[in-house]
Design an enzyme around this catalytic site. Structure first.
Site, PDB file in Angstrom:
ATOM      1  N   ASN A 211       0.816  -1.204   0.000  1.00 20.56           N
ATOM      2  CA  ASN A 211       0.000   0.000   0.000  1.00 20.56           C
ATOM      3  C   ASN A 211       0.857   1.265   0.000  1.00 20.56           C
ATOM      4  OD1 ASN A 211      -1.889   2.009   0.409  1.00 20.56           O
ATOM      5  ND2 ASN A 211      -3.131   0.781   1.797  1.00 20.56           N
ATOM      6  N   ASP A 212       1.422   1.594   1.143  1.00 19.66           N
ATOM      7  CA  ASP A 212       2.157   2.852   1.233  1.00 19.66           C
ATOM      8  C   ASP A 212       3.340   2.923   0.275  1.00 19.66           C
ATOM      9  OD1 ASP A 212       0.428   3.715   3.184  1.00 19.66           O
ATOM     10  OD2 ASP A 212       1.615   2.849   4.807  1.00 19.66           O
ATOM     11  N   VAL A 213       3.951   1.763  -0.012  1.00 21.15           N
ATOM     12  CA  VAL A 213       5.158   1.784  -0.842  1.00 21.15           C
ATOM     13  C   VAL A 213       4.849   2.022  -2.323  1.00 21.15           C
ATOM     14  CG1 VAL A 213       6.458   0.318   0.730  1.00 21.15           C
ATOM     15  CG2 VAL A 213       5.192  -0.722  -1.147  1.00 21.15           C
TER      16      VAL A 213
END
Lengths: 97, 465
Positions: free
Chosen positions: B391-393
């Site tokens: 997700n964040d990456v």
């Protein structure tokens, strides 16, 4: 016994060594490497053995006993975990084209 | 005999360094750990012949053997049994044990000191106390890290004015430490209070840190344990401990820096502010577009007829144990002539290299695995980017929105692929709580479900073609 400046020199050289050795490690090996260095500080077992070895009172023995258990856990756990991870890399290198 | 012991210790120190060096290449890595293992066994065996070990009676010797047996057995069983996905927390706990052992050495010596024994005085005494402090913090901190990653403790816990409490606790601990380090004689009670404070400090420092930051923290504790071992090595005049401990201390520090850099979060931020607290603001902004779902069979068609597919695995793959299914899917695609590459973000999963370990477990060749810098220019040439539980990456706001808490963090440019398929368990946001604009992008399709199940559907989809 290692004393005074000799100890400082050892410390400095070892610190640079660690830095240099690691700086060439590819990202894919970072977790096994962390685990591997985790194993290497398991050498604390040697110190814990000495501490328990010359413990005299019951309290010293108790602490020393716990220390050796912890240190042995560090060394053995660290080794087995690292070995298991690296074993997989071994397999994939053989399996690859 | 003591000369012989010194020689073995010296050889062990050299082999540890060589072993670490061999671990720097996938080809020699396995032999590196085996070498280090032999060195460890040799160093342990000769220690039995040290006068300070056998010279104080049979009972001490018996205790040593029993303790080594118990510790080794427990660690061996747990390390063999653990799933690869749970490896990070196991590293944390073994590391904590090392820190605890270093603290225990110092404790034994300090108790001896309080009983009137001379332990060296001066610099040695100061380093012993310093090592004890670091070791104890690493011990209790690693235990908390373990509990968090193991899911025994899910919430990040912040007491009111947590930071001030930590500072106060730190000052008190250092105060007790100073008394122990500089006094000619100390009471056992002071030793007890010192260790109590140091252990509490480790707990307090680790409690507010979020799960996403845990890898960096474990790496930091690993480096700290190395340092503690080196300091206790001075206390005991043991060169092997000094060298091995220092090497781990410095390499661990470098590794910690690399990880913190990859997350674009200065170490001080990770330790002194919790991630979740400032991310709520960014989540409220408006996002253009909507999440568009895709059927597994359609996704399978897209991938099967692509020239190039780039797969971005994340923590979701690890949780679902989907790496084996994934390997099967990759094989199927490659049989159809599709070029498949893996893009690994440095902090994907819970440790740097966590994804690599899982992919290696599934037998995926590491020639297909690429770092962020290598793979990012390739996304525009890929027909499909398959994001699995990451997700964040892959959140493009890290590039575009200066107000976002993750702004500036290097991310994988999955949004630049012609099509992006995201396998995700639900519609919620990621670890950091930040909305992911990638999921709303025009060329993104969502494939909801557990990663293992979703990939299984993709496999049957490809097989039907």
């Amino acid at each position: 016994m290692i004393e005074g400046f000799a100890a400082l020199y050892i410390f400095m050289l070892a610190a640079f060594t660690g830095y240099e050795v690691i700086s060439r490690v590819p990202v894919i090996l970072h977790t096994p490497l962390m685990s591997g260095s985790n194993f290497i500080h398991g050498i604390v077992l040697v110190g814990a053995m000495v501490a328990l070895g010359h413990a005299e009172t019951g309290l010293e023995m108790l602490i020393g006993f716990l220390g050796v258990i912890l240190a042995a856990g560090n060394a053995v756990g660290g080794y087995v975990a690292t070995e298991r991870m690296l074993e997989m890399f071994d397999k994939s290198s053989r399996g690859g084209a | 005999m003591s000369g012989f012991i010194e020689i073995v210790y010296f050889a062990a120190a050299v082999i540890f360094i060589l072993g670490l060096k061999r671990m720097s290449s996938p080809v020699t890595a396995r032999s590196g750990i085996v070498w280090a293992g032999f060195a460890m066994v040799a160093a342990t065996l000769v220690t039995f012949f040290s006068p300070s070990v056998y010279g104080h009676g049979f009972f001490n010797l018996l205790l040593i053997v029993v303790a080594i047996g118990v510790g080794s057995y427990l660690a061996y069983r747990s390390a063999k049994a653990v799933e690869m996905t749970d490896m990070p927390q196991m590293i944390a706990i073994y590391n904590g044990m090392g820190g605890g052992a270093a603290a225990a050495i110092a404790a034994v010596e300090l108790v001896r000191f309080s009983g009137g024994h001379d332990i060296g005085g001066g610099m040695v005494q100061l380093l012993a106390v310093l090592g004890a402090l670091i070791g104890a913090v690493s011990f209790s901190g690693s235990a908390i890290a373990f509990a968090k990653l193991q899911g025994l403790m899910n919430k990040t816990l912040r007491l009111p004015s947590h930071q001030q409490l930590n500072i106060a606790l730190f000052v008190v601990t250092v105060l007790f430490g100073a008394i122990l380090a500089f006094s000619g004689e100390v009471s056992g009670f002071t030793v007890f209070l010192f260790f109590l404070c140091a252990l509490a400090l480790g707990v307090m420092v680790t409690l507010p840190i979020g799960g996403a930051d845990m890898p960096v923290v474990i790496s930091l504790f690993n480096a700290l344990t190395g340092l503690a071992v080196a300091f206790e090595g001075y206390l005991l005049g043991n060169a092997a401990m000094i060298i091995a401990g220092t090497v781990v201390g410095s390499s661990g520090t470098l590794l910690t820096q690399l990880m913190a850099k990859a997350m674009n979060r200065p170490l001080s931020n990770i330790l002194f502010s919790s991630f979740g607290s400032d991310s709520g603001v960014a989540a409220e902004e408006d996002i253009a577009g909507s999440m568009k779902e895709i059927e597994a069979s359609d996704a399978a068609v897209m991938m099967a007829y692509a020239d190039k597919v780039i797969i971005v695995p994340g923590y979701g793959m690890a949780v679902a144990q989907a790496q084996h299914k994934l390997a099967e899917l990759v094989q199927l695609l490659e049989d159809r002539g599709v070029t498949v590459k893996f893009a690994i973000h440095p902090v994907a999963g819970r440790m740097p290299g966590h994804m690599n370990v899982l992919l290696a477990e599934a037998g995926i060749d590491y020639d297909k695995i690429y770092d962020l810098d290598e793979i990012n220019p390739e996304f525009p040439t890929a027909e499909v980017a398959l994001v699995i539980g990451a997700n964040d990456v892959v959140n493009p706001v890290a590039r575009t929105n200066p107000d976002s808490p993750i702004y500036g963090m290097p991310v994988l440019d999955a949004d630049k692929a012609r099509n992006c398929i995201v396998i995700k368990r639900g519609k919620g946001s990621g670890f950091s709580g930040i909305e992911n604009h990638l999921f709303y992008a025009e060329n993104t399709r969502m494939l909801y479900g557990d990663a293992q199940k979703a990939i299984g559907e993709l496999i049957s989809g490809v097989k039907q073609l």
